[in-house]
Write a protein that holds these residues in place. Structure first.
Motif, short mmCIF file in Angstrom:
data_model
loop_
_atom_site.label_atom_id
_atom_site.label_comp_id
_atom_site.label_asym_id
_atom_site.label_seq_id
_atom_site.Cartn_x
_atom_site.Cartn_y
_atom_site.Cartn_z
N ARG A 147 3.54 1.46 -1.69
CA ARG A 147 4.32 1.35 -2.93
C ARG A 147 5.79 1.07 -2.65
O ARG A 147 6.68 1.63 -3.28
CB ARG A 147 4.20 2.63 -3.76
CG ARG A 147 2.78 2.88 -4.20
CD ARG A 147 2.56 4.33 -4.55
NE ARG A 147 1.15 4.64 -4.48
CZ ARG A 147 0.32 4.56 -5.52
NH1 ARG A 147 0.78 4.24 -6.68
NH2 ARG A 147 -0.95 4.84 -5.39
N LEU A 157 0.82 -1.21 0.00
CA LEU A 157 0.00 0.00 0.00
C LEU A 157 0.85 1.26 0.00
O LEU A 157 0.42 2.31 -0.45
CB LEU A 157 -0.94 0.00 1.21
CG LEU A 157 -2.02 -1.08 1.14
CD1 LEU A 157 -2.79 -1.14 2.44
CD2 LEU A 157 -2.96 -0.84 -0.03
N SER A 170 0.34 5.06 6.11
CA SER A 170 0.24 4.54 4.75
C SER A 170 -0.76 5.34 3.92
O SER A 170 -0.59 5.49 2.71
CB SER A 170 -0.21 3.08 4.76
OG SER A 170 0.59 2.34 5.66
N PHE A 171 -1.81 5.84 4.57
CA PHE A 171 -2.86 6.52 3.80
C PHE A 171 -2.55 8.01 3.61
O PHE A 171 -2.66 8.54 2.51
CB PHE A 171 -4.21 6.36 4.48
CG PHE A 171 -5.33 7.09 3.80
CD1 PHE A 171 -5.71 6.76 2.51
CD2 PHE A 171 -5.99 8.14 4.43
CE1 PHE A 171 -6.73 7.44 1.86
CE2 PHE A 171 -7.01 8.82 3.79
CZ PHE A 171 -7.38 8.47 2.51
N ASP A 172 -2.19 8.70 4.68
CA ASP A 172 -2.04 10.15 4.59
C ASP A 172 -1.01 10.63 5.60
O ASP A 172 -1.34 11.08 6.69
CB ASP A 172 -3.40 10.81 4.86
CG ASP A 172 -3.42 12.27 4.43
OD1 ASP A 172 -2.33 12.82 4.17
OD2 ASP A 172 -4.51 12.85 4.36
N ARG A 199 -5.41 -8.06 -1.80
CA ARG A 199 -6.07 -6.81 -2.17
C ARG A 199 -7.26 -7.06 -3.09
O ARG A 199 -8.24 -6.32 -3.09
CB ARG A 199 -5.06 -5.86 -2.84
CG ARG A 199 -5.62 -4.51 -3.26
CD ARG A 199 -5.95 -3.68 -2.03
NE ARG A 199 -6.66 -2.44 -2.35
CZ ARG A 199 -7.98 -2.33 -2.34
NH1 ARG A 199 -8.73 -3.38 -2.07
NH2 ARG A 199 -8.56 -1.18 -2.60
N MET A 252 -7.52 -7.48 4.68
CA MET A 252 -6.46 -7.65 3.67
C MET A 252 -5.20 -8.21 4.32
O MET A 252 -4.58 -9.15 3.80
CB MET A 252 -6.17 -6.30 3.01
CG MET A 252 -5.09 -6.37 1.96
SD MET A 252 -4.80 -4.75 1.22
CE MET A 252 -3.24 -5.06 0.39
N LYS A 309 -1.67 2.66 9.71
CA LYS A 309 -2.71 2.88 8.71
C LYS A 309 -2.65 4.34 8.22
O LYS A 309 -2.65 4.62 7.03
CB LYS A 309 -4.09 2.58 9.30
CG LYS A 309 -5.19 2.62 8.26
CD LYS A 309 -6.55 2.87 8.85
CE LYS A 309 -7.11 1.69 9.60
NZ LYS A 309 -8.46 1.96 10.11
N LEU A 310 -2.55 5.24 9.19
CA LEU A 310 -2.50 6.66 8.86
C LEU A 310 -1.22 6.99 8.08
O LEU A 310 -1.25 7.73 7.10
CB LEU A 310 -2.57 7.49 10.15
CG LEU A 310 -2.81 8.98 10.02
CD1 LEU A 310 -4.01 9.25 9.13
CD2 LEU A 310 -3.05 9.60 11.39
N LEU A 313 -8.68 -2.94 5.25
CA LEU A 313 -7.25 -3.12 5.54
C LEU A 313 -7.01 -4.32 6.45
O LEU A 313 -6.13 -5.14 6.19
CB LEU A 313 -6.70 -1.84 6.18
CG LEU A 313 -5.20 -1.87 6.48
CD1 LEU A 313 -4.40 -2.00 5.21
CD2 LEU A 313 -4.78 -0.63 7.25
#
Lengths: 262, 377
Positions: free
Chosen positions: B41, B39, B172-174, B224, B233, B169-170, B230
């Motif tokens: 990359r 996630l 990875s996302f933002d 995925r 996954m 999580k945060l 998440l």
């Protein structure tokens, strides 16, 4: 001593690889204002927001939030990043993204619970996204993505909101919803600073404006600052697109036409 | 050997059980942590890390003369982290972009490791025998002690992942938003990257430096496909990782002199291919079927619309028309009779005999609605 202002920026300078991106910015924003940051591409608008938020390290200068350094006042500040800055195919739901706004207050080792869920639902309701709470974020339209981000900032329950291009690529419904929200925030005594691109709507949506092009050209109430002369200074030769339309200055009295400008 | 005999062997044979446990441990760890790598990359970072670990393994052996798992894994981890740091330094202080930097780190570290390995192998000393299994992996060489070490480190990495779940999580996302909340994103990044190094390092002996990154990428990519959550996954990726690990280890251990790495990759690829095609929503078969359904729907609607236009021309909604007319209006693309039959099933058209068709009352109304919707376009 007067009550400290929500945002006071002094001598802020930011450089990438020794090239200045922001140069000697002084800025004061009074309480309960909606302020637009306006300027051409590469003017440093996003950089300004990010360095106020401490996401970038400035080469020089000082930022005060209600009279104290940012890291002491973090709980007073909400942030809406550019919609395009994240991967919307991330495996998560709308509600989950909005609850991220509470992670700061939650602290370590604690998971979002019932209270966070309720706060998030209330914020989603405010931006008209409650029916989409369980939706996977990759299924949202651009406007819905933006409203999700706004809801995430709302659950931060801040005094000052920084928004990076909240109107970028959104539908008319979302635009109206955001404007209503901005006015509600102002009525509740909050301060909003937003990067804005559409010169047509600056007068209508905002009451303060900062004209930025690496340097701060001017900053103050729209009526004083958002003038043709100062816009020309900000945009340099690139103001041509204004000629096609009417630019309203000085409280809507003057209509700028191609003839008048040349 | 059939499946039952195989399972029996797995439960009774001590060596096989050890191998399976080890493979499951490495599969679960790399699968779950690979979720975050994918996630963010960073799948290729895993590849660079595992290749970069080779010189660490060899140097650790040369310095200590020991082949115990802690020593070799320790060396691998140090080299893997060193490789990652080199990568960060290159991208930050030069104009070389990340992909090139990854290539540089991977090939330079791996090449250096190979050189050391060849140098050792020319030495008549027999103690270095078995080090070359670190290239392509040999799960059959796992001892109980190795599995214990793998379990402790893998379990520790997974525990930390669960403890910092919402922060990761945060991250990875933002990342910027997390930083604006005051979370130490740099520290979290370092921690998550270190956990990825751990996940890779514990798999090196069994799967090998060359193909270990497949255990990071493949289970996560397959997982995925099946879910939009998440947590699920990561769980699925762990299960897929364990399946590939155990499957690969078992097949290679029972076969004659098969390296484990390539077999693991084959099993993992199988899981990826099945997921890529068959998963609901994201699967290729599913989306092809959906596209086909839309196309059929559109064809049926086109015929209904054509009949509506004909009826309008005749000012008579149940005026019968020949199929040939409709076929001509449809640019002879075929499927008109089929569409008419479908419309008839829904009671929108009726056959008047002699290949003449007309709209029904409800067909007329539905077509009018369609026309209104399409009319604005």
């Amino acid at each position: 001593m007067a009550k400290p202002k929500p945002i006071e920026v002094t001598d802020l300078t930011v450089a990438y690889h020794e090239k200045p991106v922001l140069w000697d910015i002084d800025l004061t924003v009074p309480e309960s204002t909606l302020m637009a940051i306006v300027g051409p591409n590469g003017a440093g608008k996003t950089t300004l927001i990010k360095s106020i938020l401490g996401l970038l390290k400035p080469a020089a200068g000082r930022v005060l939030i209600y009279g104290k350094p940012y890291h002491e006042q973090r709980h007073l500040v909400g942030y809406v990043p550019q919609r395009g800055s994240v991967d919307w195919d991330f495996p998560t739901s709308v509600l989950d993204v909005v609850m991220m706004g509470r992670y700061g207050q939650l602290g370590w080792f604690r998971r979002p619970g019932k209270k966070e869920r309720e706060l998030a639902m209330a914020a989603l309701d405010k931006v008209g996204m409650a029916p989409f709470a369980e939706r996977q974020i990759s299924q949202l339209s651009g406007g819905q993505q933006q409203r999700t981000f706004l809801a995430r900032a709302l659950v931060q329950d801040a005094q000052i909101y920084f928004m990076d291009e909240p109107f970028q690529g959104v539908d008319a419904t979302t635009e109206r919803a955001i404007v209503t929200l901005l006015k509600e925030l102002r009525a509740a005594g909050k301060t909003v600073v937003a990067v804005h691109h559409d010169l047509q709507t600056v007068m209508e949506y905002f009451d303060w404006v900062t004209l930025l092009n690496v340097r701060c050209i001017d900053s103050g109430p729209v009526g004083n600052v958002f003038t043709e002369d100062k816009l020309r200074q900000t945009y340099g030769g690139r103001i041509a697109f204004l000629k096609e339309q009417q630019t309203v200055v000085d409280g809507g009295l003057t209509a700028v036409t191609p003839e008048a400008k040349s | 050997m059939n499946l039952l005999e195989w399972l029996n062997l797995l439960l009774t044979d001590y060596t096989l059980r050890t191998v399976a446990l080890g493979a499951a441990t490495l599969g679960v760890t790399s699968g779950a942590l690979g979720t975050f790598a994918m996630l963010r990359r960073q799948s290729l970072l895993g590849d660079a890390m595992s290749h970069a670990a080779l010189p660490g393994v060899i140097i650790a052996f040369m310095l200590t003369g020991s082949k115990s798992p802690e020593v070799l894994m320790g060396g691998a981890a140090v080299a893997g982290i060193l490789g990652t740091l080199t990568l960060i330094v290159i991208t930050r202080y030069s104009r070389i972009k990340e992909d090139s930097a990854l290539g540089i780190v991977l090939s330079v570290f791996f090449g250096f490791g190979l050189m050391l390995l060849t140098f050792l192998q020319r030495n008549p000393d027999a103690r270095q025998a078995g080090l070359s299994t670190f290239l392509f992996g040999q799960a059959a060489t796992l001892l109980e002690r190795d599995v214990w070490v793998m379990g402790i480190f893998g379990g520790g990495a997974l525990l930390l992942m669960l403890i910092f779940w919402k922060e990761f999580k945060l991250l990875s996302f933002d990342r910027d938003f997390g930083a604006s909340l005051g979370l130490p994103m740099v520290m979290l990044d370092v921690l998550l990257t270190t956990l990825l190094v751990v996940a890779i390092v514990i798999g090196l002996q069994a799967v090998g430096v060359v193909l270990m990154s497949a255990m990071v990428v493949a289970p996560a990519a397959a997982a995925r496909q099946w879910t939009n959550r998440l947590g699920l996954m990561a769980l699925l990726a762990a299960i897929f990782g364990a399946m590939s690990g155990v499957g690969g280890a078992m097949i290679s251990s029972t076969g004659e002199g098969l390296s484990t790495g390539p077999v693991v990759v084959l099993v993992a690829s199988g899981i990826v291919i099945v997921s890529l095609f068959l998963a609901p929503n994201r699967g290729l078969v599913w989306s092809a079927w959906r596209r086909q359904k839309n196309r059929r729907q559109l064809r049926v609607e086109t015929v209904l619309y054509d009949m509506y236009r004909l009826a309008q021309q005749h000012d008579d909604w149940d005026y019968p028309h020949e199929v040939a007319v409709l076929q001509a209006m449809n640019l002879n693309q075929g499927g008109v009779r089929n569409s008419l039959r479908k419309l008839a099933e829904r009671g929108l058209v009726t056959e008047k005999g002699n290949g003449l068709w007309s709209l029904t009352q409800s067909g007329w109304e539905q077509a009018m609605n369609l026309f209104k919707k399409g009319g604005s376009a």
